[in-house]
Design a protein around this motif. Structure first.
Motif, mmCIF file in Angstrom:
data_model
loop_
_atom_site.group_PDB
_atom_site.id
_atom_site.type_symbol
_atom_site.label_atom_id
_atom_site.label_comp_id
_atom_site.label_asym_id
_atom_site.label_seq_id
_atom_site.Cartn_x
_atom_site.Cartn_y
_atom_site.Cartn_z
ATOM 1 N N ALA A 1 15.511 -33.297 21.679
ATOM 2 C CA ALA A 1 14.359 -32.866 22.096
ATOM 3 C C ALA A 1 14.157 -33.331 23.450
ATOM 4 C CB ALA A 1 13.315 -33.202 21.181
ATOM 5 N N GLN A 2 14.485 -34.467 23.720
ATOM 6 C CA GLN A 2 14.186 -35.302 25.001
ATOM 7 C C GLN A 2 15.107 -34.597 26.082
ATOM 8 O OE1 GLN A 2 14.048 -39.769 25.189
ATOM 9 N NE2 GLN A 2 15.044 -39.427 27.344
ATOM 10 N N ARG A 3 16.442 -34.238 25.810
ATOM 11 C CA ARG A 3 17.246 -33.583 26.745
ATOM 12 C C ARG A 3 16.808 -32.122 27.037
ATOM 13 N NH1 ARG A 3 21.486 -36.124 23.592
ATOM 14 N NH2 ARG A 3 21.434 -34.239 22.153
ATOM 15 N N ALA A 4 16.316 -31.414 26.073
ATOM 16 C CA ALA A 4 15.670 -30.136 26.184
ATOM 17 C C ALA A 4 14.622 -30.090 27.189
ATOM 18 C CB ALA A 4 15.557 -29.540 24.867
ATOM 19 N N LEU A 5 13.608 -31.153 26.768
ATOM 20 C CA LEU A 5 12.490 -31.133 27.695
ATOM 21 C C LEU A 5 12.780 -31.409 29.077
ATOM 22 C CD1 LEU A 5 10.116 -32.706 25.079
ATOM 23 C CD2 LEU A 5 10.090 -30.439 25.920
ATOM 24 N N GLU A 6 13.833 -32.529 29.150
ATOM 25 C CA GLU A 6 14.100 -32.738 30.684
ATOM 26 C C GLU A 6 14.631 -31.851 31.262
ATOM 27 O OE1 GLU A 6 16.245 -36.427 29.861
ATOM 28 O OE2 GLU A 6 14.409 -37.699 29.711
ATOM 29 N N SER B 1 7.476 -33.789 22.385
ATOM 30 C CA SER B 1 7.691 -34.846 22.696
ATOM 31 C C SER B 1 7.445 -36.160 21.624
ATOM 32 C CB SER B 1 6.596 -35.380 23.920
ATOM 33 O OG SER B 1 5.273 -34.986 23.324
ATOM 34 N N ASP B 2 6.961 -35.806 20.683
ATOM 35 C CA ASP B 2 6.593 -36.859 19.603
ATOM 36 C C ASP B 2 7.015 -36.213 18.249
ATOM 37 O OD1 ASP B 2 5.641 -39.096 18.543
ATOM 38 O OD2 ASP B 2 3.511 -38.375 18.397
ATOM 39 N N PRO B 3 8.431 -36.133 17.909
ATOM 40 C CA PRO B 3 8.908 -35.226 16.944
ATOM 41 C C PRO B 3 8.990 -36.388 15.694
ATOM 42 C CG PRO B 3 10.542 -35.868 18.229
ATOM 43 C CD PRO B 3 9.336 -36.418 19.009
ATOM 44 N N LEU B 4 7.880 -36.622 14.922
ATOM 45 C CA LEU B 4 7.825 -37.659 13.933
ATOM 46 C C LEU B 4 8.646 -37.672 12.776
ATOM 47 C CD1 LEU B 4 3.850 -38.166 14.187
ATOM 48 C CD2 LEU B 4 5.837 -39.528 15.016
ATOM 49 N N ALA B 5 9.275 -36.476 12.248
ATOM 50 C CA ALA B 5 9.810 -36.472 11.176
ATOM 51 C C ALA B 5 11.518 -36.462 11.619
ATOM 52 C CB ALA B 5 9.832 -34.919 10.444
#
Length: 266
Positions: A68-73, A55-59
């Motif tokens: 990442a958002q699509r995958a998590l959702e 949820s917080d991929p800083l790199a």
């Protein structure tokens, strides 16, 4: 010899750089992601780098953040990421490396996480926000379960610290060629030959270069100096640009990988 070591030995013998492809596990959904991975590995990819959705991929730049958002959702969890690796192992023995953040490892228990990764078929783990000085528990778990550690060196890394980072690496070194986050750039960084030579003074561990590489010509520029070349955002964009059409996503990603892989030949 590990799958990673075997791959670098093979590509070296073939006088080319290893082509490393990054995609986010589960983007845009589990089934499509599995087909994308299969397409990548059928089209010249030597090492598969799976981003573990966070949820917080800083790199990561916007392209990979949205992946990442699509995958998590769409329901990706640590367990589902391990399942994806197990499914990939049904058709491929290519090395798989996790690109992850320490919170995802620590919150599941470091030893337990690394053990599950190894049992699923993971060959290496790159924990982006874990410096070597704080990585004793992770290093111990990786050594115990025979998982390679992948460590990052940046353009801003002081000379004195390169040796420390190299000593913590058992899989390969990932040289981040640009300051900032991931994302396609118009040109590769100008100082890659000098940076690679500087790092090689301290280690014989294979070295891959990533961040900002997105065309066959750019791959070729980097392949002339590095043991491997990483492309991520350009492949993730091929997913994003074709959302809603699984067949087109898979075909487009495969065609893009095939083109990029040709650049790795010297």
């Amino acid at each position: 010899m590990s799958r990673l070591a075997e791959t670098f030995a093979r590509t070296r013998a073939e006088n080319r750089a290893a082509f490393v492809a990054y995609v986010c596990a589960g983007d845009p959904d589990f089934d499509t992601s599995l087909e994308v991975c299969q397409s990548l590995l059928a089209n010249g990819v030597d090492i598969l780098e799976l981003g573990v959705p966070f949820s917080d991929p800083l790199a990561d730049g916007l392209t990979n953040q949205l992946a990442a958002q699509r995958a998590l959702e769409n329901g990706m969890t640590a367990a589902r990421v391990f399942e994806l690796v197990r499914r990939i192992r049904e058709f491929s023995q290519a090395p798989i490396v996790f690109y992850t953040y320490y919170n995802l490892v620590f919150s599941n228990g470091v030893d337990a996480y690394v053990r599950q990764a190894r049992e699923a078929g993971v060959d290496g783990i790159l924990t982006l926000d874990l410096p070597p000085e704080e990585a004793a528990e992770m290093a111990t778990a990786c050594r115990k379960h025979e998982v390679g550690t992948v460590c990052i060196i940046a353009p801003t890394t002081p000379e004195a610290r390169i040796e420390t980072i190299a000593a913590s690496t058992t899989g390969f070194i990932y040289y981040v060629s640009r300051e900032g986050v991931t994302g396609v750039r118009d040109q590769v960084a100008a100082n890659i030959p000098e940076a690679v030579a500087r790092i090689r003074k301290h280690t014989k561990i294979p070295m891959v270069v990533g961040f900002g590489i997105g065309t066959r010509a750019q791959v070729a520029q980097v392949a002339a100096h590095a043991d491997g070349v990483v492309v991520g955002s350009a492949l993730v964009n091929a997913i994003k640009d074709n959302l809603g059409d699984r067949a087109r996503i898979v075909a487009t990603v495969g065609a893009k990988a095939n083109d990029l892989a040709r650049g790795a030949r010297r």
